[in-house]
Design a protein around this motif. Structure first.
Motif, PDB file in Angstrom:
ATOM      1  N   HIS A 164      42.443  38.621  46.143  1.00 23.24           N
ATOM      2  CA  HIS A 164      41.765  37.535  46.881  1.00 23.24           C
ATOM      3  C   HIS A 164      40.222  37.878  47.310  1.00 23.24           C
ATOM      4  CE1 HIS A 164      42.228  37.586  50.850  1.00 23.24           C
ATOM      5  NE2 HIS A 164      43.638  37.993  50.326  1.00 23.24           N
ATOM      6  N   GLY A 165      39.009  37.086  47.524  1.00 19.98           N
ATOM      7  CA  GLY A 165      37.827  38.035  48.154  1.00 19.98           C
ATOM      8  C   GLY A 165      38.272  37.780  49.752  1.00 19.98           C
ATOM      9  N   VAL A 194      38.186  41.297  47.805  1.00 19.45           N
ATOM     10  CA  VAL A 194      37.463  41.497  45.647  1.00 19.45           C
ATOM     11  C   VAL A 194      36.678  40.640  46.308  1.00 19.45           C
ATOM     12  CG1 VAL A 194      38.530  42.384  43.957  1.00 19.45           C
ATOM     13  CG2 VAL A 194      39.977  42.393  46.024  1.00 19.45           C
ATOM     14  N   THR A 195      35.550  41.247  44.925  1.00 15.22           N
ATOM     15  CA  THR A 195      34.508  40.651  44.241  1.00 15.22           C
ATOM     16  C   THR A 195      34.539  40.831  43.163  1.00 15.22           C
ATOM     17  OG1 THR A 195      33.521  42.658  44.584  1.00 15.22           O
ATOM     18  CG2 THR A 195      33.089  41.672  46.668  1.00 15.22           C
ATOM     19  N   ASP A 196      33.591  39.867  42.471  1.00 13.85           N
ATOM     20  CA  ASP A 196      33.358  39.847  41.366  1.00 13.85           C
ATOM     21  C   ASP A 196      33.702  40.500  40.048  1.00 13.85           C
ATOM     22  OD1 ASP A 196      34.649  36.970  41.707  1.00 13.85           O
ATOM     23  OD2 ASP A 196      33.339  36.236  39.696  1.00 13.85           O
ATOM     24  N   ASP A 197      32.527  41.210  40.699  1.00 12.13           N
ATOM     25  CA  ASP A 197      32.206  42.534  40.119  1.00 12.13           C
ATOM     26  C   ASP A 197      33.616  44.196  40.372  1.00 12.13           C
ATOM     27  OD1 ASP A 197      29.719  42.250  39.776  1.00 12.13           O
ATOM     28  OD2 ASP A 197      28.649  44.025  41.012  1.00 12.13           O
ATOM     29  N   LYS A 198      34.672  44.164  40.657  1.00 11.46           N
ATOM     30  CA  LYS A 198      35.544  45.188  41.171  1.00 11.46           C
ATOM     31  C   LYS A 198      37.143  43.821  40.712  1.00 11.46           C
ATOM     32  CE  LYS A 198      34.985  46.384  45.324  1.00 11.46           C
ATOM     33  NZ  LYS A 198      34.711  46.138  46.529  1.00 11.46           N
ATOM     34  N   ILE A 199      36.949  42.672  40.859  1.00 10.38           N
ATOM     35  CA  ILE A 199      37.804  42.066  39.462  1.00 10.38           C
ATOM     36  C   ILE A 199      37.781  42.609  37.938  1.00 10.38           C
ATOM     37  CG2 ILE A 199      38.266  39.902  38.090  1.00 10.38           C
ATOM     38  CD1 ILE A 199      37.208  38.644  41.144  1.00 10.38           C
ATOM     39  N   GLY A 248      44.062  46.576  36.210  1.00  8.41           N
ATOM     40  CA  GLY A 248      43.394  45.203  37.208  1.00  8.41           C
ATOM     41  C   GLY A 248      44.799  44.733  38.496  1.00  8.41           C
ATOM     42  N   PRO A 249      44.723  43.939  38.613  1.00 10.14           N
ATOM     43  CA  PRO A 249      46.145  43.155  39.222  1.00 10.14           C
ATOM     44  C   PRO A 249      46.124  41.689  38.393  1.00 10.14           C
ATOM     45  CG  PRO A 249      43.687  41.830  39.947  1.00 10.14           C
ATOM     46  CD  PRO A 249      43.362  43.078  38.989  1.00 10.14           C
ATOM     47  N   ASP A 250      48.060  41.697  38.479  1.00  8.96           N
ATOM     48  CA  ASP A 250      48.378  41.211  37.709  1.00  8.96           C
ATOM     49  C   ASP A 250      48.061  39.257  37.743  1.00  8.96           C
ATOM     50  OD1 ASP A 250      50.544  42.399  36.666  1.00  8.96           O
ATOM     51  OD2 ASP A 250      50.664  42.499  38.871  1.00  8.96           O
ATOM     52  N   VAL A 251      47.352  38.723  39.800  1.00 12.60           N
ATOM     53  CA  VAL A 251      47.728  37.621  39.167  1.00 12.60           C
ATOM     54  C   VAL A 251      45.505  37.554  40.392  1.00 12.60           C
ATOM     55  CG1 VAL A 251      47.715  35.313  40.872  1.00 12.60           C
ATOM     56  CG2 VAL A 251      49.647  36.456  40.357  1.00 12.60           C
ATOM     57  N   VAL A 252      44.729  36.657  40.113  1.00  8.38           N
ATOM     58  CA  VAL A 252      43.164  37.592  40.376  1.00  8.38           C
ATOM     59  C   VAL A 252      42.965  35.816  40.491  1.00  8.38           C
ATOM     60  CG1 VAL A 252      42.660  36.804  37.782  1.00  8.38           C
ATOM     61  CG2 VAL A 252      41.128  38.511  39.200  1.00  8.38           C
ATOM     62  N   SER A 253      42.039  36.827  41.730  1.00  7.06           N
ATOM     63  CA  SER A 253      41.206  34.939  42.220  1.00  7.06           C
ATOM     64  C   SER A 253      39.934  35.237  42.731  1.00  7.06           C
ATOM     65  CB  SER A 253      41.495  34.272  43.162  1.00  7.06           C
ATOM     66  OG  SER A 253      41.456  35.009  44.231  1.00  7.06           O
ATOM     67  N   SER A 254      38.804  34.781  41.881  1.00 14.98           N
ATOM     68  CA  SER A 254      37.048  34.850  42.097  1.00 14.98           C
ATOM     69  C   SER A 254      36.650  33.222  42.559  1.00 14.98           C
ATOM     70  CB  SER A 254      36.759  34.718  40.878  1.00 14.98           C
ATOM     71  OG  SER A 254      35.274  34.381  40.720  1.00 14.98           O
ATOM     72  N   PHE A 255      35.560  33.827  43.612  1.00 16.30           N
ATOM     73  CA  PHE A 255      35.381  32.899  44.576  1.00 16.30           C
ATOM     74  C   PHE A 255      33.981  32.083  43.076  1.00 16.30           C
ATOM     75  CE2 PHE A 255      35.732  34.646  49.323  1.00 16.30           C
ATOM     76  CZ  PHE A 255      36.450  33.430  49.071  1.00 16.30           C
ATOM     77  N   THR A 256      33.728  32.918  42.795  1.00 11.58           N
ATOM     78  CA  THR A 256      32.540  31.606  42.199  1.00 11.58           C
ATOM     79  C   THR A 256      33.300  31.633  40.943  1.00 11.58           C
ATOM     80  OG1 THR A 256      32.232  33.724  40.870  1.00 11.58           O
ATOM     81  CG2 THR A 256      30.954  32.922  42.901  1.00 11.58           C
ATOM     82  N   THR A 257      32.775  30.182  40.221  1.00  9.34           N
ATOM     83  CA  THR A 257      32.900  28.699  39.251  1.00  9.34           C
ATOM     84  C   THR A 257      32.436  30.407  37.383  1.00  9.34           C
ATOM     85  OG1 THR A 257      31.815  27.721  39.721  1.00  9.34           O
ATOM     86  CG2 THR A 257      33.647  27.288  40.528  1.00  9.34           C
ATOM     87  N   ASP A 258      31.024  30.364  38.728  1.00  9.05           N
ATOM     88  CA  ASP A 258      30.356  31.212  37.796  1.00  9.05           C
ATOM     89  C   ASP A 258      30.724  32.020  36.393  1.00  9.05           C
ATOM     90  OD1 ASP A 258      28.826  30.612  39.802  1.00  9.05           O
ATOM     91  OD2 ASP A 258      27.534  31.791  39.602  1.00  9.05           O
ATOM     92  N   THR A 288      37.768  28.334  44.652  1.00 13.47           N
ATOM     93  CA  THR A 288      37.755  29.242  44.245  1.00 13.47           C
ATOM     94  C   THR A 288      39.087  29.302  42.267  1.00 13.47           C
ATOM     95  OG1 THR A 288      38.469  29.988  46.644  1.00 13.47           O
ATOM     96  CG2 THR A 288      39.822  31.469  45.209  1.00 13.47           C
ATOM     97  N   THR A 289      38.865  29.579  41.836  1.00 11.07           N
ATOM     98  CA  THR A 289      39.497  30.260  40.217  1.00 11.07           C
ATOM     99  C   THR A 289      40.425  30.899  40.395  1.00 11.07           C
ATOM    100  OG1 THR A 289      38.260  31.144  39.452  1.00 11.07           O
ATOM    101  CG2 THR A 289      37.157  28.750  39.639  1.00 11.07           C
ATOM    102  N   VAL A 290      41.785  30.772  40.060  1.00  8.51           N
ATOM    103  CA  VAL A 290      42.681  31.785  40.018  1.00  8.51           C
ATOM    104  C   VAL A 290      43.271  31.683  38.452  1.00  8.51           C
ATOM    105  CG1 VAL A 290      44.399  30.406  41.209  1.00  8.51           C
ATOM    106  CG2 VAL A 290      45.337  32.615  41.200  1.00  8.51           C
ATOM    107  N   GLY A 291      43.404  32.893  38.115  1.00 12.91           N
ATOM    108  CA  GLY A 291      44.210  32.751  36.482  1.00 12.91           C
ATOM    109  C   GLY A 291      45.253  34.508  36.433  1.00 12.91           C
ATOM    110  N   ILE A 292      45.715  34.550  35.721  1.00 15.66           N
ATOM    111  CA  ILE A 292      46.219  35.547  35.252  1.00 15.66           C
ATOM    112  C   ILE A 292      45.514  36.594  34.113  1.00 15.66           C
ATOM    113  CG2 ILE A 292      48.678  36.413  34.445  1.00 15.66           C
ATOM    114  CD1 ILE A 292      49.420  33.464  34.530  1.00 15.66           C
ATOM    115  N   ALA A 293      45.656  38.163  34.610  1.00 16.44           N
ATOM    116  CA  ALA A 293      44.921  38.787  33.920  1.00 16.44           C
ATOM    117  C   ALA A 293      45.419  39.305  32.649  1.00 16.44           C
ATOM    118  CB  ALA A 293      44.849  39.769  34.786  1.00 16.44           C
ATOM    119  N   LYS A 294      45.229  39.169  31.610  1.00 12.30           N
ATOM    120  CA  LYS A 294      45.567  40.067  30.287  1.00 12.30           C
ATOM    121  C   LYS A 294      46.219  41.063  30.618  1.00 12.30           C
ATOM    122  CE  LYS A 294      44.184  40.583  25.915  1.00 12.30           C
ATOM    123  NZ  LYS A 294      42.562  40.975  25.035  1.00 12.30           N
TER     124      LYS A 294
END
Lengths: 449, 321, 301
Positions: free
Chosen positions: A52-53, A85-90, A99-109, A331-337
């Motif tokens: 998370h960020g 964690v920033t989006d670049d790193k995600i 990467g992680p299993d569960v990932v969240s991003s501050f941006t919806t972009d 914040t959006t959250v999802g599961i990494a492929k």
């Protein structure tokens, strides 16, 4: 003359080796772990990673508390948390397959990018399996920005809206009684609140309307005008929407009335970091500022004696009927492929995005807007005088967000880079520049298709 | 080996065997580099060419797209030209000033009788500061609002530029940082100045020439190869210019890619953009790897052009003894 | 007489004024030159040293004071340094940096030595070509091949998020090190080696027991270069390790400190000085080898 063939032969060998290696890499392009672990027994002991960020100490602790609650309910799933964690790193982590299993991003972009590339798993099957109807669970705006072209690869984990923070003591000293509602009022109020040093530099600025001034970014501010970023067929629409030039001209006048770009930017370099106790509004260098709802928590913690108020951010004079609107994000959250524990990851995502009690507590802890209908109704934050305008803005029908695009937030970067030039007086002819921006944005999108 | 030569037919065979053994030995000694060169140089270079014709987001397999990336970068990608212009500026101003400053300091250093060692040590020190640390330090020193430099300039009534925050001053600020780390040039210039044959100065002195002419006709010809070396390596370093520009932009803009605001390299207004930053941006931020490979190859061509210049003019590099 | 002129020409004031010129103005000129030279030298030293002083002074200021234009700290906050050292990750970054720089240096030197030796002392076909390729790869900007390298390490080797993609290649020779060592090796007379060969020594034996002891200063110099290169590297860790804070190095972590520590200039400056300190310490102990090495890059060869 027998030197050449030898050399040529060794070059050929090298080239062959290179081609072979290249072919190997071309074939091994897809090594994501999609699907693996989907049938795992739910009670099997697993460890999942969550990125998370959040970086401020209090926020990191709130996330840890949330995870502790999840662990109490699911003792077999251990969650390893990585903060800041920033989006670049995600994107990089997911693409490298580490990467992680569960990932969240501050941006919806980046949702558009995450969904189209498949780096975030499609959540629709999981939602169906768990009998969750997204339309009934989440408010419409957050539903929209967590999917792209019908593909739902993310869920909302709390939401953000923006408003005006103002220093009540400074207002009283300047004889101002109410927060401004229109942009004209905002400009007038800001001027009255400016305090200068002997050498003409700012001691306190009423407002700092330059685009590097933290949350006062082009996207956040343009939302007050209700822009249409894209035509229905996905083309950039900046030059055709009349509010865009209106927005640029307004900002320019505002900057000039506040003493000009150079003077304001110089003042900005004396600010402390946005998320520290030396934030300029908190340290009294700004009388008014645009900021997100989370600031109320930081003010309570780091500047408990600051006498401040919050209000919806002002709107253009000709759109007074839309007063109360704001830019919405979250914040959006999802599961990494690449996750090998999709089932466990889904348990975690389901918990943090839909468990009413956990969400109310988490949103309370970091002062974010709850992102489910149930949590929104149950949250005591609606009664907090400082927080109420943000919940209202979140529910306001004219609030809006930046649409997703297949290449993420690149069109916003293009726009804000122009905005930086513009405010420094190097924007050139506005009409022509906006047409050029449209062209550039469309070319950039075509490049990734 | 040379003492016994039993049969005439056997000599060439023995020689051949010896030659083969010698070749194998050479190969064995060279093997680390041969492997390294093919795996970490030749292969990736070839692969860069291949990827420049594909669309590859690192998640889905690469797709052949022909010339599209090349078209995009060369025709529809304004940052490329801005980065090239910035690089040209840095080559002309930064490299030149560094050579002049280094040479001046070197001449100063050999004039100092007492304290010369201390002078050299202290002047050399900044060169050792890790680039990230030095850049962050300079971003602080040159901070327009609170930095000590502008504070001092203000005290003596001088204008206070915006340095890293001002498009007109961002490259001069980077140049100042580069001049601060002059240590490497100082050392090689000092050494080569000390190598200038004394007799030539004697002769010049007897002819009664002035200091400028002495420099022009005695010092300069003797140190030209070193100056050329400094210029060419300076140009190549400028092609690779990355860390300082990247870090200065991040620190000065106040945006480090957190809280949803992505950092735009080249702050302010793209004035510190360089080709390597574009490679990183396209390759690892937007994962437009095809475009990144095109930029890489352009960078490769430019760097190699300068390398050949170096190899041609300084054939000494390839000499045996 | 001749000696005096030489010294004068080299820019060193002669001990005695020559008889040909009248003593008075000559002497005044000498004093003026002395003043001029030393003023310039002091100015230059201030330019090099003052930044360190300012950084240090800010590193012991309070958070609030660091945001003012004050030069002198009102309260000496030595605790800033403890705070930095206690930052989560700082110790790990130290360890990682030492591992990267230590292993990287060891691998580079061991793998480059035989190559440099072969290029300097063996006669074989394509030696010129090989040397040219070494120099070309020395001049190649690392960014040129970074995309395929990243794909290789991340997708095939699954080593992204670690520093191994940076360390492993160093076991296969480094162009700059090979080049520098070769330049040193050229200065060793071949007669020494021939003598050993007559005694029946193998080339590897010669390299290890005769050549290495002779070029110890050169090895020290290239080792130092490589150590500093690894210590200062920012691009490498940014590409391969950015996704895993557990693998960051000091140079990379320092920048992100801004985020983790929410940019308090005072803490930032303390951290900056803590990253600079070891490099400068190493320099003071190994100054001679280092300067010799730098000199060799440009002057000889």
């Amino acid at each position: 003359m027998h030197r050449l063939p030898r050399l040529r032969r060794s070059i050929t060998t090298l080239a062959c080796a290179a081609t072979l290696a290249m072919l190997a890499s071309a074939c091994a392009g897809d090594d994501g772990g999609s699907g693996t672990g989907a049938d795992e027994a739910p009670d099997k002991k697993v460890t999942i990673t969550f990125w998370h960020g959040w970086s401020a100490e209090s926020e990191v602790k709130a996330v840890d508390d949330l995870v502790a609650k999840f662990n109490a309910k699911h003792p077999n799933i251990k969650v390893k948390v990585v903060s800041n964690v920033t989006d670049d790193k995600i994107t990089q982590g997911i693409r490298s397959g580490k990467g992680p299993d569960v990932v969240s991003s501050f941006t919806t972009d980046n949702v558009g990018q995450f969904c189209t590339s498949g780096s975030w798993t499609d959540l629709a099957p999981w939602l169906a399996k768990s009998n969750i109807d997204p339309a009934a669970t989440f408010p419409k705006p957050v539903l929209d920005y967590t999917q792209f072209q019908g593909k739902r690869c993310a869920l909302p984990l709390l939401a953000d809206s923006y408003g005006l923070y103002y220093n009540k003591d400074m207002f009283a000293a300047a004889g101002i009684t109410a927060p401004p509602k229109t942009f004209t009022e905002l400009t007038e109020t800001a001027k009255k609140l400016n305090q200068l040093n002997g050498d003409g530099t700012f001691k306190v600025a009423g407002f700092l309307p330059t685009f590097h001034a933290y949350e006062f970014s082009a996207a956040h501010t343009l939302a007050q005008f209700g822009p249409t970023y894209q035509t229905p067929d996905g083309k950039s629409n900046l030059s055709k929407d009349p509010v865009v030039p209106q927005f640029f001209n307004w900002q320019k006048q505002f900057v000039e009335s506040q003493g000009g770009f150079d003077k304001l930017e110089k003042f900005r370099t004396t600010f402390g970091e946005e998320f520290s106790a030396e934030n300029p509004f908190m340290s009294g260098k700004l009388a008014m500022t645009m900021d997100g709802e989370w600031r109320t928590a930081m003010l309570a913690q780091d500047a408990p004696n600051l006498n401040y108020g919050t209000a919806p951010f002002p709107v253009p004079d000709d759109q007074l009927d839309k007063y109360g609107r704001s830019y919405l994000t979250g914040t959006t959250v999802g599961i990494a492929k690449s996750s090998h524990h999709q089932a466990a990851a889904w348990e975690f995502v389901k918990f943090v995005t839909t468990d009413t009690e956990a969400m109310v507590a988490f949103s309370q802890a970091i002062h974010n807007v709850p992102s489910t209908n149930a949590a929104l109704a149950a949250s005591p934050l609606a009664n907090d005088e400082h927080f109420k305008p943000f919940i209202d803005a979140f529910k306001h029908p004219a609030s809006n967000t930046t649409p997703a695009s297949p290449n993420g937030g690149k069109y916003q970067v293009t726009l804000s880079e122009y905005a930086y030039k513009w405010e420094a007086g190097q924007g050139g002819d506005l009409t022509k520049s906006l047409a050029d921006l449209d062209k550039q944005i469309d070319t950039d999108v075509a490049q990734v298709k | 080996m040379t003492t016994t030569a039993p049969a005439a037919a056997k000599v060439p065979a023995a020689l051949r065997r010896q030659r083969r053994r010698r070749n194998l030995r050479t190969l064995a000694f060279l093997s680390p580099w041969l492997i390294g060169f093919s795996v970490f140089f030749a292969y990736p270079l070839g692969a860069t060419v291949y990827y420049s014709f594909t669309r590859y987001d690192l998640i889905n397999p690469p797709v052949w797209v022909g010339m599209r990336n090349w078209n995009y970068v060369l025709n529809d990608y304004p940052p490329l030209w801005q980065a090239l212009r910035n690089t040209l500026w840095l080559v002309v101003v930064m490299v030149t000033l560094r050579v002049i400053f280094g040479l001046g300091l070197g001449m100063l250093a050999i004039r100092l009788k007492r304290g010369g060692g201390l002078f050299r040590t202290l002047s050399y020190l900044p060169y050792l500061a890790p680039p990230v640390a030095a850049t962050i330090g300079f971003a602080f020193l040159l901070n327009p609002g609170t930095g000590p430099v502008n504070h001092l300039l203000g005290n003596v009534g001088m204008p206070q530029p915006g340095w890293f925050n001002d498009p007109d001053w961002s490259k001069p600020a980077l140049t100042l940082l580069a001049l601060w780390g002059i240590g490497d040039l100082l050392v090689i210039f000092t050494a080569s100045l000390l190598d200038v044959p004394r007799e030539q100065y004697e002769a010049a002195e007897l002819d009664g020439v002035g200091p400028w002419q002495r420099f022009r006709y005695v010092t300069w010809p003797a140190i030209t190869p070193v100056v050329l070396f400094a210029v060419v390596t300076g140009v190549i370093q400028t092609m690779q210019y990355y860390t300082q520009a990247m870090v200065a932009g991040k620190v000065a803009s106040g945006i480090i890619g957190n809280s949803g605001q992505s950092f735009e390299p080249g702050y302010p207004q793209g004035t510190t953009l360089t080709l390597p930053q574009l490679v990183y941006e396209e390759g690892f931020s937007t994962f437009n790897t095809g475009a990144a490979c095109v930029i890489s190859l352009l960078l490769f061509v430019i760097a190699m052009a300068f390398t050949f210049l170096l190899l041609r003019r300084r054939s000494g590099l390839l000499d045996d003894d | 007489m001749a000696q005096t002129v030489t010294a004068e020409a080299a820019g060193i004031a002669p001990p005695l004024a020559p008889a040909r010129t009248p003593p008075r103005p000559r002497r005044r000129k000498r004093v003026l030159t002395w003043i001029g030279v030393h003023t310039l030298a002091v100015t230059a030293v201030l330019f090099f040293i003052l930044p360190f002083v300012f950084l240090f002074l800010t590193s012991v200021m309070s958070n609030k004071q660091a945001l003012t234009s004050d030069l002198w700290p009102t309260s000496w906050e030595w605790g800033n340094y403890t705070k930095v050292m206690k930052t989560p990750g700082f110790g790990t970054w130290w360890r990682n940096t030492l591992m990267y720089a230590g292993l990287g240096t060891l691998f580079t030197v061991v793998s480059s030595l035989p190559v440099a030796y072969a290029l300097a002392k063996f006669r074989f076909r394509f030696r010129g070509v090989a040397l040219m390729l070494v120099i070309s790869s020395m001049m190649l900007p690392p960014q040129v091949i970074i995309i395929p390298m990243y794909i290789f390490w991340a997708k095939q080797m699954h080593l992204s998020g670690t520093l191994w993609p940076l360390i492993i290649p160093m076991a296969f020779g480094d162009a700059f090190t090979i080049f520098l060592l070769r330049q040193f090796l050229l200065t060793i007379p071949s007669e020494y080696l021939d003598a050993a060969r007559v005694d029946g020594c193998g080339e590897l034996r010669i390299l290890i027991s005769i050549v290495v002891p002779m070029i110890r200063p050169a090895i020290a110099a290239v080792a130092l270069f490589q150590f500093f290169y690894c210590w200062n590297d920012y691009f490498g860790p940014q590409v391969y390790a950015s996704e895993n804070p557990g693998a960051w190095t000091l140079s990379y972590g320092l920048e992100s400190f801004k985020g983790a520590h929410q940019v308090n200039w005072n803490l930032m400056m303390a951290a900056t000085l803590l990253v600079m300190a070891p490099v400068i310490l190493v320099f003071f102990f190994a100054q001679k080898a280092f300067i010799e090495g730098v000199t060799l890059t440009g002057v000889k060869g």
